[in-house]
Design a protein around this motif. Structure first.
Motif, PDB file in Angstrom:
ATOM      1  N   LYS A  57       0.854  -1.188   0.000  1.00 53.55           N
ATOM      2  CA  LYS A  57       0.000   0.000   0.000  1.00 53.55           C
ATOM      3  C   LYS A  57       0.888   1.235   0.000  1.00 53.55           C
ATOM      4  O   LYS A  57       1.802   1.341   0.823  1.00 53.55           O
ATOM      5  CB  LYS A  57      -0.922   0.020   1.216  1.00 53.55           C
ATOM      6  CG  LYS A  57      -1.868   1.224   1.254  1.00 53.55           C
ATOM      7  CD  LYS A  57      -2.824   1.145   2.439  1.00 53.55           C
ATOM      8  CE  LYS A  57      -3.808   2.308   2.448  1.00 53.55           C
ATOM      9  NZ  LYS A  57      -4.762   2.216   3.583  1.00 53.55           N
ATOM     10  N   ILE A  58       0.632   2.142  -0.918  1.00 54.73           N
ATOM     11  CA  ILE A  58       1.364   3.407  -0.994  1.00 54.73           C
ATOM     12  C   ILE A  58       0.382   4.529  -0.685  1.00 54.73           C
ATOM     13  O   ILE A  58      -0.687   4.615  -1.287  1.00 54.73           O
ATOM     14  CB  ILE A  58       1.986   3.621  -2.385  1.00 54.73           C
ATOM     15  CG1 ILE A  58       2.920   2.459  -2.738  1.00 54.73           C
ATOM     16  CG2 ILE A  58       2.752   4.939  -2.436  1.00 54.73           C
ATOM     17  CD1 ILE A  58       3.454   2.521  -4.148  1.00 54.73           C
ATOM     18  N   GLY A  59       0.720   5.350   0.274  1.00 51.93           N
ATOM     19  CA  GLY A  59      -0.165   6.445   0.648  1.00 51.93           C
ATOM     20  C   GLY A  59       0.621   7.697   0.941  1.00 51.93           C
ATOM     21  O   GLY A  59       1.862   7.696   0.973  1.00 51.93           O
ATOM     22  N   GLY A  60      -0.104   8.778   1.160  1.00 57.33           N
ATOM     23  CA  GLY A  60       0.575  10.026   1.466  1.00 57.33           C
ATOM     24  C   GLY A  60      -0.383  11.118   1.894  1.00 57.33           C
ATOM     25  O   GLY A  60      -1.608  10.951   1.905  1.00 57.33           O
ATOM     26  N   GLU A  61       0.197  12.241   2.294  1.00 65.33           N
ATOM     27  CA  GLU A  61      -0.565  13.410   2.720  1.00 65.33           C
ATOM     28  C   GLU A  61       0.167  14.678   2.300  1.00 65.33           C
ATOM     29  O   GLU A  61       1.402  14.699   2.206  1.00 65.33           O
ATOM     30  CB  GLU A  61      -0.730  13.449   4.247  1.00 65.33           C
ATOM     31  CG  GLU A  61      -1.716  12.475   4.824  1.00 65.33           C
ATOM     32  CD  GLU A  61      -1.844  12.611   6.330  1.00 65.33           C
ATOM     33  OE1 GLU A  61      -2.671  11.885   6.906  1.00 65.33           O
ATOM     34  OE2 GLU A  61      -1.128  13.450   6.932  1.00 65.33           O
ATOM     35  N   ILE A  62      -0.604  15.712   2.082  1.00 63.73           N
ATOM     36  CA  ILE A  62      -0.080  17.068   1.964  1.00 63.73           C
ATOM     37  C   ILE A  62      -0.796  17.902   3.018  1.00 63.73           C
ATOM     38  O   ILE A  62      -2.021  17.936   3.060  1.00 63.73           O
ATOM     39  CB  ILE A  62      -0.316  17.678   0.571  1.00 63.73           C
ATOM     40  CG1 ILE A  62       0.351  16.827  -0.512  1.00 63.73           C
ATOM     41  CG2 ILE A  62       0.199  19.112   0.525  1.00 63.73           C
ATOM     42  CD1 ILE A  62       1.855  16.797  -0.437  1.00 63.73           C
ATOM     43  N   ARG A  63      -0.013  18.556   3.883  1.00 62.11           N
ATOM     44  CA  ARG A  63      -0.570  19.383   4.948  1.00 62.11           C
ATOM     45  C   ARG A  63      -0.135  20.833   4.752  1.00 62.11           C
ATOM     46  O   ARG A  63       1.073  21.127   4.713  1.00 62.11           O
ATOM     47  CB  ARG A  63      -0.101  18.903   6.320  1.00 62.11           C
ATOM     48  CG  ARG A  63      -0.496  17.467   6.638  1.00 62.11           C
ATOM     49  CD  ARG A  63       0.028  17.064   8.000  1.00 62.11           C
ATOM     50  NE  ARG A  63      -0.494  15.768   8.418  1.00 62.11           N
ATOM     51  CZ  ARG A  63      -0.330  15.269   9.645  1.00 62.11           C
ATOM     52  NH1 ARG A  63       0.333  15.962  10.567  1.00 62.11           N
ATOM     53  NH2 ARG A  63      -0.833  14.093   9.952  1.00 62.11           N
TER      54      ARG A  63
END
Length: 425
Positions: A57-63
């Motif tokens: 699983k590849i995930g991410g965020e931009i904050r």
């Protein structure tokens, strides 16, 4: 026979020979295309790595964060001429930022494989900040990198002392006082059934050090000889969970410091979680701990003034930093698109006669509340307001380093508020 007839006959003969040769060639098929397959064993987002039985699983965020501050500025200042340290307190001066912006990108990889010996998992996450709150621009940081196999956890992972910060810790920025470090460790968790588990974790003591108030003269620690040992007993049920934990921590002075010392500190704590079934995601959790010469386990690194595991007093004697802290959170989803959290936390640390005062102490508490609204799936906007109160007693204080320094008291009131836009994918 005309020339036209000869050419037509020759063409027909060549075509016949070519057909006969083609009939003698073996039949071939196109290369098989291996498509990415969905892996449903570990939840949404996982897929099989082509040619393997590993799910990834590849995930991410931009904050995108926007914060503002108000109130007092308090901290320790060192006079380079006299080598003395003072506790200074005053309104924000022209060198302090009342407004701070930061953008953080996160990406993580979660790989899992079922084996005959249990689940094999590896997890890696890296964070990148455009302008971190510490003042560092374009900062890249490994957030976590660990391997799990059955009950074994090895690598750079969250400390096993407590679980509030790892499982909840739902403030946006506001500080709270509990163990919140990611450390290098090797640990084993045994499951006994019925929700009971026990963990023994050997953790890098250098990741748990509190060396001082930003001033190395207060306490300089030497090389590590013995790692920290952390143990936890935990009981999980549908209604919530409870846990008790303890840790041992070495304090060994550096070569240049006299007198030399090799002592040990410790910390003990407990955590209780109650789930609120009437609210989606509803929970109340409280975590408290006591420490002696092991202030990282109190969350001292999250405070305005910090703290030191041990200091040398004006008489050349070592004084242990000791105290206690507690954090509590109430939260849940008010509606399917709106979540709310209320957090309160308190820390109390002290030293006996550190600066020839009867008691030297730092007390700090923070109250924070936030609302997070889901605009569309994967996109949220959150707003938070926090108040922090700091009181220090028995420290050398001076408004001007040129003035006569006296052992005194200082207090500060700090407000902060901000907004975060977050995209998760």
């Amino acid at each position: 026979m005309t020339m036209k007839s000869l050419l037509l006959g020759a063409a027909a003969g060549i075509a016949a020979i070519g057909t006969a040769q083609a009939a003698d060639l073996p039949m071939t098929k196109g290369e098989a295309v291996e498509y990415v397959k969905v892996c449903s064993a570990f939840g949404p987002g996982f897929f099989y790595i082509p040619g393997s039985d590993t799910c990834l699983k590849i995930g991410g965020e931009i904050r995108a964060d926007y914060r503002g501050f108000g109130g007092d500025n308090i901290g320790f200042v060192k006079n380079t001429d006299t080598d003395n340290v003072f506790l200074s307190k005053g309104k924000f001066n022209r060198n302090n930022d009342r407004i701070k912006f930061n953008t953080q990108g996160r990406i993580w990889f979660d790989a899992r494989t079922e084996t005959e010996w249990g689940l094999l998992r590896s997890y890696f996450q890296i964070n990148a900040d455009s302008n971190h709150w510490s003042g560092t621009r374009n900062r890249f940081q490994i957030d976590k990198a660990f391997i799990q196999f059955g009950g074994l956890t090895a690598g750079y992972a969250h400390s096993f002392f407590g679980f509030y910060d790892n499982d909840y810790g739902n403030t946006i920025w506001a500080p709270y006082y509990a163990e919140s470090n990611t450390v290098n460790l090797i640990a084993y968790t045994a499951q006994f059934g019925g929700g009971f588990s026990a963990t023994l974790s050997i953790e890098d003591g250098r990741d748990h050090r509190q060396d001082g108030w930003g001033v190395s003269d207060f306490a300089v620690q030497g090389g590590q000889q013995v790692p920290d040992v952390v143990g936890q007993l935990r009981f999980d049920q549908s209604w919530g969970a409870v846990a008790v934990q303890a840790a041992g921590h070495q304090n060994r002075t550096a070569e240049a410091l006299l007198p030399r010392s090799n002592k040990y500190g410790y910390a003990v704590g407990g955590t209780a979680l109650i789930k609120i079934p009437a609210i989606d995601g509803g929970h109340f959790i409280v975590e408290g701990q006591y420490a002696n010469a092991a202030l990282d386990y109190l969350g001292a690194g999250n405070t305005v003034l910090g703290g030191a595991d041990r200091i040398i007093d004006i008489n050349g004697r070592y004084q242990n930093g000791k105290g206690w802290s507690v954090v509590a959170e109430l939260g849940g989803n008010i509606t399917p698109t709106l979540a709310a959290n209320l957090v309160g936390s308190y820390i109390d640390t002290k030293y006996d006669r550190a600066f020839d005062a009867r008691k030297t102490s730092i007390r700090e508490y923070t109250i924070a509340g936030n609302l997070v609204y889901t605009i569309v799936k994967g996109l949220t906007i959150g707003a938070e307001v926090a108040y922090t109160n700091v009181r220090a007693k028995g420290f050398p204080t001076s408004a001007d380093l040129g003035e006569t320094v006296q052992v005194g008291n200082a207090k500060a009131n700090i407000w902060s508020a901000g907004v975060r836009l977050k995209r998760t994918f």
